[in-house]
Design an enzyme around this catalytic site. Structure first.
Site, short mmCIF file in Angstrom:
data_model
loop_
_atom_site.label_atom_id
_atom_site.label_comp_id
_atom_site.label_asym_id
_atom_site.label_seq_id
_atom_site.Cartn_x
_atom_site.Cartn_y
_atom_site.Cartn_z
N GLU A 1 3.65 -6.78 13.25
CA GLU A 1 2.95 -6.45 14.26
C GLU A 1 2.71 -7.78 14.31
O GLU A 1 2.32 -8.74 15.40
CB GLU A 1 2.04 -5.22 13.99
CG GLU A 1 1.01 -5.62 15.14
CD GLU A 1 0.13 -5.09 14.86
OE1 GLU A 1 -0.93 -4.35 13.77
OE2 GLU A 1 -1.24 -4.52 15.38
N ARG B 1 1.21 -1.41 0.06
CA ARG B 1 0.04 0.12 0.14
C ARG B 1 0.65 1.76 -0.36
O ARG B 1 -0.04 1.95 -0.42
CB ARG B 1 -1.28 0.17 1.18
CG ARG B 1 -2.17 -1.13 0.86
CD ARG B 1 -3.05 -1.09 1.79
NE ARG B 1 -2.40 -1.21 3.42
CZ ARG B 1 -1.35 -2.84 3.57
NH1 ARG B 1 -1.68 -3.48 2.61
NH2 ARG B 1 -0.80 -2.82 4.72
P1 AMP Z 1 4.48 -2.11 11.45
O1 AMP Z 1 6.30 -2.61 11.00
O2 AMP Z 1 4.59 -2.81 12.89
O3 AMP Z 1 5.09 -0.43 11.87
O4 AMP Z 1 3.44 -2.35 10.30
C1 AMP Z 1 3.34 -1.67 9.79
C2 AMP Z 1 3.09 -2.28 8.28
O5 AMP Z 1 2.33 -3.58 8.28
C3 AMP Z 1 2.85 -1.52 7.04
O6 AMP Z 1 3.38 -1.37 5.74
C4 AMP Z 1 1.10 -1.82 7.50
O7 AMP Z 1 0.94 -1.72 6.36
C5 AMP Z 1 1.28 -3.11 7.51
N1 AMP Z 1 0.22 -2.84 9.07
C6 AMP Z 1 0.16 -2.93 10.51
N2 AMP Z 1 0.05 -3.27 11.38
C7 AMP Z 1 -1.71 -3.21 10.09
C8 AMP Z 1 -3.02 -3.01 10.56
N3 AMP Z 1 -3.02 -2.69 12.12
N4 AMP Z 1 -3.86 -2.61 9.07
C9 AMP Z 1 -3.21 -2.05 8.64
N5 AMP Z 1 -2.03 -2.54 8.09
C10 AMP Z 1 -0.70 -3.09 9.05
#
Ligand code: AMP
Length: 178
Positions: A103, A66
């Protein structure tokens, strides 16, 4: 509604919560309805650009998938170039790589070794800041290549995951907070 008249609540109304995706306990913030509506797509890109412009980026760095969509639109709106961070094995040329925690799992990101030239001001962009692992990995890639992080910009920030702790010392902004 005209994009210029849109507020944060209008953008928020187009973000869909999908419970238990991609695994139980995760509430996925789905931006596809926001992207599908011309007014909210335009409004979101305008608001991202308004924050980014004074930071004078030369190039926008987005991660798949995205981050490519709004990152490409944002780069075009700012008159910048676009650089891609991709999952391992997707880029055809010589790459640099960083591993990171997500995550919901572990992953790695790669960039072409010539995607950023030393001294270039790079705006790091993604749809969601969750734990901050992905954004921190992108900071690592930019700095490995000698770029300067001009800012780190998201549409959505999940405040309860404290992802901005990973980005201490950097200029971070999100349009929408949960
Ligand atoms: P992070 O590395 O944990 O900050 O995760 C960010 C990446 O994972 C981004 O590329 C987001 O598109 C995706 N992502 C993580 N958690 C979510 C969520 N709850 N909803 C949508 N996308 C998420």
């Amino acid at each position: 509604m005209k994009a210029a008249a849109l507020g944060i609540e209008d953008l928020k109304a187009k973000i869909r919560d999908v419970p238990d995706f991609p695994k139980p306990g995760i509430v996925f913030k789905d931006i596809m309805p926001l992207l599908a509506d011309p007014a909210t797509l335009h409004g979101a890109v305008d608001q991202l650009a308004a924050w980014a412009e004074p930071r004078k980026p030369d190039i926008v760095l987005g991660a798949e998938a995205r981050g490519f969509i709004t990152g490409g639109a944002l780069a075009c709106r700012l008159g910048c170039g676009f650089a891609a961070a991709r999952k391992p094995g997707k880029l055809p040329w010589r790459t640099v790589s960083v591993k990171y925690a997500l995550e919901y799992g572990l992953d790695a990101l790669e960039m072409h070794a010539d995607a950023i030239t030393p001294g270039q001001r790079v705006l790091i962009h993604d749809d969601v800041l969750a734990t901050g692992g992905t954004a921190k990995a992108k900071v690592g890639l930019v700095e490995q290549l000698g770029g300067v992080v001009a800012g780190v910009l998201f549409i959505i920030q999940l405040d309860f995951l404290n992802g901005d702790d990973q980005l201490e010392g950097y200029d971070v902004h999100s349009l929408i907070h949960y």
